[in-house]
Design an enzyme around this catalytic site. Structure first.
Site, PDB file in Angstrom:
ATOM      1  N   SER A 174       0.826  -1.206   0.000  1.00  0.00           N
ATOM      2  CA  SER A 174       0.000   0.000   0.000  1.00  0.00           C
ATOM      3  C   SER A 174       0.858   1.253   0.000  1.00  0.00           C
ATOM      4  O   SER A 174       1.976   1.258   0.533  1.00  0.00           O
ATOM      5  CB  SER A 174      -0.894   0.002   1.246  1.00  0.00           C
ATOM      6  OG  SER A 174      -1.525   1.249   1.410  1.00  0.00           O
ATOM      7  N   TYR A 213      -2.244  -0.162  10.073  1.00  0.00           N
ATOM      8  CA  TYR A 213      -2.439  -0.720   8.723  1.00  0.00           C
ATOM      9  C   TYR A 213      -1.163  -0.589   7.903  1.00  0.00           C
ATOM     10  O   TYR A 213      -0.693  -1.550   7.293  1.00  0.00           O
ATOM     11  CB  TYR A 213      -3.594  -0.003   8.020  1.00  0.00           C
ATOM     12  CG  TYR A 213      -3.710  -0.340   6.554  1.00  0.00           C
ATOM     13  CD1 TYR A 213      -4.081  -1.618   6.149  1.00  0.00           C
ATOM     14  CD2 TYR A 213      -3.448   0.611   5.566  1.00  0.00           C
ATOM     15  CE1 TYR A 213      -4.184  -1.935   4.795  1.00  0.00           C
ATOM     16  CE2 TYR A 213      -3.547   0.304   4.221  1.00  0.00           C
ATOM     17  CZ  TYR A 213      -3.914  -0.967   3.848  1.00  0.00           C
ATOM     18  OH  TYR A 213      -4.009  -1.291   2.506  1.00  0.00           O
TER      19      TYR A 213
END
Length: 345
Positions: free
Chosen positions: A142, A167
């Site tokens: 990501s 995350y």
């Protein structure tokens, strides 16, 4: 090394997800003889009916698509899939997504993004002494790994040691895990840092989807950091093209012998959040979803958010002759048309 996808068995985790379903649709429609094994736990993180709709579409396309409901954090399920189906290529897209959700629900991130990915790596390692070793592991990272880096555009050569959310930390950990397994066991692995993916049948927890739902209801939309934010919005079809290209080429070994690589996949053209909202509203008005622009509520920056994302895709373009290029007008236009059809039947 080049890889032929034709007549291969490919495991795609997170198959009912946004990117996973679009990837499988592309493969089933364009690759001769391909067999897709799709794994997904169908969590209720967002509307399950949307995930069901994606699966219905995939099942209608091709008899070579098989769906298994299960969690990558369940080692027995993962191992049984590798044993019974013997995939040649693995695309791991299963993960607990969302920056803000990770602040209040950390357990699900450790379970899926850490333990789950470890199970995938171990299953790949187990094939290395078999007659059918994994040819390539491709996995989702990501743009969140860049945290609050000031240098732009973000390059895969930049240090990413200061995540601003759990995350992001789990995604960086995935890259470290993959590197270790690539070096130790010679498993070819490629990580893909996705930049703000959007499009039809997308995730309802994403900003553009939330904005649309509120605009339809006549409610004000919340825009953080007083609107002073920039994102490298990337259309889902461009993401899928990037994944398919990467699947077909294993990485060259690093200096210390790891067949490992990480790429950015982003539009390489950040847009201000206010401009993005303006284009979204115009597309929704054009489709008759709303009749006029909505009210905006300007709020301060939220924990875990970053000011800007901006992908350097030089390596992606050099190695594959491709970089994302879909404009916001085109991409959001397709989203608005889908939204009208799906939600205003």
């Amino acid at each position: 090394m080049k890889i032929t996808l034709s007549n291969k068995t490919i495991l795609v985790t997170g198959v009912a997800g946004f990117i996973g379903s679009f990837l499988c649709k592309r493969l089933l429609e364009t690759v001769d003889g391909v067999k897709i094994i799709g794994l997904d736990s169908i969590t209720d993180y967002y509307d399950v009916s949307l995930k069901d709709e994606r699966l219905v579409l995939l099942k209608s396309l091709n008899k070579n698509f098989s769906f298994i409901k299960g969690d990558i954090a369940n080692k027995e399920i993962v191992d049984s899939i590798f044993k019974n189906y013997k995939p040649s290529i693995v695309v791991n897209l299963a993960a607990q997504a969302g920056v803000r959700y990770s602040i209040t629900n950390p357990d699900s991130y450790i379970k899926s993004n850490m333990i789950g990915f470890y199970n995938i790596l171990e299953a790949c390692r187990a094939t290395e002494t078999s007659d059918n070793p994994i040819e390539h592991l491709v996995y989702a990272s990501s743009s969140s790994v860049y945290g609050s880096n000031k240098k732009v555009p973000y390059s895969t050569e930049d240090k990413v040691d200061n995540p601003v959310s759990l995350y992001a930390a789990t995604k960086k950990s995935n890259e470290l895990f993959a590197y270790a397994y690539s070096k130790l066991y010679k498993i070819p692995s490629t990580g893909l840092r996705f930049f703000t993916v959007y499009g039809p049948m997308g995730r309802p927890d994403m900003a553009y989807f939330k904005f649309t739902n509120k605009l339809v209801k006549g409610e004000p939309i919340q825009i953080y950091n007083m609107g002073d934010m920039y994102r490298d919005f990337t259309f889902v079809d461009d993401i899928v093209t990037g994944i398919v290209n990467v699947m077909q080429k294993t990485p060259v070994e690093t200096e210390d012998g790891a067949p490992y690589k990480v790429y950015n996949i982003g539009n390489n053209k950040p847009s201000s959040l206010m401009k993005f909202v303006e284009i979204l509203e115009n597309c929704l008005i054009k489709e008759g979803v709303i009749s006029e622009p909505g009210k905006k509520e300007l709020l301060p920056m939220q924990p875990g958010d970053v000011y800007q994302t901006y992908a350097d895709v030089t390596e992606l373009e050099h190695d594959f002759g491709f970089k994302p290029s879909t404009t916001l007008e085109e991409g959001l236009g397709k989203f608005a048309a889908w939204y009208k059809t799906y939600y205003q039947k």
